[in-house]
Design an enzyme around this catalytic site. Sequence first.
Site, PDB file in Angstrom:
ATOM      1  N   LYS A 191      51.501  51.249  14.057  1.00 21.90           N
ATOM      2  CA  LYS A 191      52.570  51.218  13.058  1.00 21.90           C
ATOM      3  C   LYS A 191      52.624  49.831  12.413  1.00 21.90           C
ATOM      4  CE  LYS A 191      56.893  50.099  13.055  1.00 21.90           C
ATOM      5  NZ  LYS A 191      57.082  49.572  11.669  1.00 21.90           N
ATOM      6  N   GLU A 265      53.731  39.749  22.101  1.00 23.88           N
ATOM      7  CA  GLU A 265      53.536  38.432  21.484  1.00 23.88           C
ATOM      8  C   GLU A 265      54.716  38.231  20.547  1.00 23.88           C
ATOM      9  OE1 GLU A 265      53.092  35.799  18.902  1.00 23.88           O
ATOM     10  OE2 GLU A 265      51.459  36.995  18.068  1.00 23.88           O
ATOM     11  N   CYS A 299      54.382  32.818  13.875  1.00 20.90           N
ATOM     12  CA  CYS A 299      55.108  32.751  15.146  1.00 20.90           C
ATOM     13  C   CYS A 299      54.836  31.455  15.891  1.00 20.90           C
ATOM     14  CB  CYS A 299      54.760  33.949  16.025  1.00 20.90           C
ATOM     15  SG  CYS A 299      52.991  34.185  16.255  1.00 20.90           S
ATOM     16  N   GLU A 396      64.362  30.177  15.800  1.00 23.41           N
ATOM     17  CA  GLU A 396      63.191  30.391  14.961  1.00 23.41           C
ATOM     18  C   GLU A 396      63.642  30.743  13.544  1.00 23.41           C
ATOM     19  OE1 GLU A 396      58.916  32.650  15.367  1.00 23.41           O
ATOM     20  OE2 GLU A 396      60.705  33.771  15.924  1.00 23.41           O
TER      21      GLU A 396
END
Length: 491
Positions: A191, A265, A299, A396
């Site tokens: 997906k 992850e 990331c 983040e």
Amino acid sequence: MVKVPEKATPFFEYAPAPESRAIVDIKASYGLFIDGEFVDGHGKSFKTINPATEEVLAEVAEADEADVDLAVQAARRAHSRVWGRMPGSERAKYLFRIARIISERSRELAVLESIDNGKPIKESRDVDVPIVAAHFFYYAGWADKLSHAGLGPDPRPLGVAGQIIPWNFPLLMLAWKIAPALAAGNTVVLKPAETTPLTALLFAEICQQADLPAGVVNIVTGAGATGQALVAHAGVDKVAFTGSTEVGKAIARTVAGTTKKVTLELGGKAANIVFDDAPIDQAIEGIVNGIFFNQGHVCCAGSRLLVQESVADEVLERLKRRMSTLRVGDPLDKNTDVGAINSAEQLARIHELSDVGESEGGQRWSPACELPANGFWFPPTLFTGVTQAHRIAREEIFGPVLSVLTFRTPAEAVEKANNTPYGLSAGVWTDKGSRILWMANQLRAGVVWANTFNKFDPTSPFGGYKESGYGREGGIPGLAAYLNPDSKAGA
């Protein structure tokens, strides 16, 4: 003696150098790719847009639970009847074929990625697509050598892998997931992110072009509900996810108590650490690449800059000068350094945290730049006067925003770098090899770059600790994530 005036540094204006869109044929609508064919979904559809212009690119089918079930069934049939039984040497031929087609269609893939994602074409062209091809070439080489990988005498595939990828590197994350899974003998239901589905759907066409057996790769498009249906499906043996920590925790809760294998992850808040003996010019380029590459949608972005106090002023002066040369604008312009933010939602998040940074006392600075009137844009930004208590130093942001902190000793640098719930990556800039090794041992990060940043290779494992997830992708560890060392394959 006549004093000659110092010559001013010339500033070159670059004429527009747009890449042509003509090489890409974007269809008005797309279905789901199940069992080797494009089919209509049972659910609704959604629009994917160009973040640089807000232009609607296509209508895309949104897979519901019934569609996900069909895709998993197709993957199961392909695994039990064809792919799982196929000799590794034969699987390798398909992977090599896919890698060659990706290389042949690299310009088309790069242009489509930049249109759908917003990243500069020079990054899609020179970084993303070549590494995508390299992953398929690399894992093709492993397909007939699994018993020599140190993973047991007869490692077997797990079965059906359910894979969910993010919007920041749509095609690259697809390669990280699909290439090792296929090499190991698994079949896949993938997906893509709802804002960037187009290169995954073009990859489905590449699978058809490569004559990949039906059902080996299935692409189901949609949003969170589609991903939830895939993760929860009883026919999925392995879940691989790259994305936010919040969603990763939800996936871990869903699979708890099952026999499913999982790799996650997740997010990061990497420290890029510059010592006083670092090669400053080289470090400046590494800092810029660490946070402004892909608009900071990385990331492992070096979003926390830790600079030794004795060189902090010099580093900041040079960094601001370098940031002033960054070109923000059309992602298809080959001169563009910083493209569009991927979505209105992500832009709002960046604005929110940047405003919080100012309200908490951080000093905000951005170079003068004219942002386009349409689309989603944010200028390269840095904050000074930041402490570890600031939200911008803890959360983040996933955008082109850099927080600058200082340190005096290596021990203080380690303490500040590790003072985060994340542990995905870090960078160290110093002339001393012994210091690099010492820092690498002290930093709680899955990847530590030395005198460079954001460098990836298919042979090298990548992954994190703590809230950055668990498991590794890339290299032999990435292959191991899709293999059962026992003699029996997954049910």
